[in-house]
Design an enzyme around this catalytic site. Sequence first.
Site, PDB file in Angstrom:
ATOM      1  N   LYS A  13       0.825  -1.212   0.000  1.00 50.53           N
ATOM      2  CA  LYS A  13       0.000   0.000   0.000  1.00 50.53           C
ATOM      3  C   LYS A  13       0.860   1.263   0.000  1.00 50.53           C
ATOM      4  CE  LYS A  13      -2.168  -0.865   3.852  1.00 50.53           C
ATOM      5  NZ  LYS A  13      -1.500  -2.129   4.212  1.00 50.53           N
ATOM      6  N   ARG A  88      -9.288   1.301   8.892  1.00 47.14           N
ATOM      7  CA  ARG A  88      -8.922  -0.089   9.142  1.00 47.14           C
ATOM      8  C   ARG A  88     -10.089  -0.898   9.691  1.00 47.14           C
ATOM      9  NH1 ARG A  88      -2.696  -0.531  11.325  1.00 47.14           N
ATOM     10  NH2 ARG A  88      -1.741   0.706   9.685  1.00 47.14           N
ATOM     11  N   ARG A 123      11.572  -6.135   5.929  1.00 43.66           N
ATOM     12  CA  ARG A 123      11.375  -4.682   5.776  1.00 43.66           C
ATOM     13  C   ARG A 123      12.184  -3.891   6.807  1.00 43.66           C
ATOM     14  NH1 ARG A 123       5.392  -2.162   5.329  1.00 43.66           N
ATOM     15  NH2 ARG A 123       5.206  -2.763   7.535  1.00 43.66           N
ATOM     16  N   ARG A 156      11.050  -2.389  12.583  1.00 45.22           N
ATOM     17  CA  ARG A 156      10.026  -2.035  13.555  1.00 45.22           C
ATOM     18  C   ARG A 156       9.588  -3.274  14.325  1.00 45.22           C
ATOM     19  NH1 ARG A 156       6.253   0.796   9.431  1.00 45.22           N
ATOM     20  NH2 ARG A 156       4.911  -0.836  10.236  1.00 45.22           N
ATOM     21  N   ARG A 167      -0.771  -9.377  13.481  1.00 44.83           N
ATOM     22  CA  ARG A 167      -1.237  -8.306  12.596  1.00 44.83           C
ATOM     23  C   ARG A 167      -2.118  -8.851  11.466  1.00 44.83           C
ATOM     24  NH1 ARG A 167       3.508  -4.984  10.344  1.00 44.83           N
ATOM     25  NH2 ARG A 167       1.918  -3.405   9.957  1.00 44.83           N
TER      26      ARG A 167
END
Length: 210
Positions: A13, A88, A123, A156, A167
Amino acid sequence: MKIIFLGAPGAGKGTQAEIISDRLSIPQISTGNILREALKSGTENGLKAKTFIEAGQLVPDEIVIGILQDRIAQDDCAGGFILDGFPRTIAQAEALDSMGIAIDRVIDIEVADEAIERRLSGRRVCETCGSSYHLDHKKPAVEGVCDKCGGTLIQRKDDKPETICERLKVYHEQTEPLKAYYKEKGKLCEVDGSRAIEAITAEALAFLEG
């Protein structure tokens, strides 16, 4: 034009929103970045959000919506904007509607959970400006250093394996129903996010310009 990007965490996204933002000259509003900025600067909403973010859970609607309202009121949003990471939940989508914000197009990027897990664990994010990189396919010019601002790249907490599963579970339970919500309104386009970045961008632009 007011646009929303939907998709699981790590579906791409942010990458697509950044590209489309440049093409259409409208700001990309990443609620994740806004929340992290509030957290870093120690604002009241940031401190409230901290425990939720670190556990990979959704930040309560009233905190997110308060921060978002302030951002949308800024001058650079007058000609439209891209929402990346909001709404969300159905409740957040309904809150947008009640704020009088008419969304024009919604692009949903579809990627299998297994691929998401591989993507997120690799990431790295700039702790200064929030730019995103990947150990495999989007490496910075200098290892550990952001190309844009020279900040330090970090993993993160919500990109660590134990948090990724939580998640994805939260996404399927609480965010995925938004596809039906916007499909019913005739605003949704589903895009295969397993392809090359350029192919996804081309399909998204064709939908936005159609």
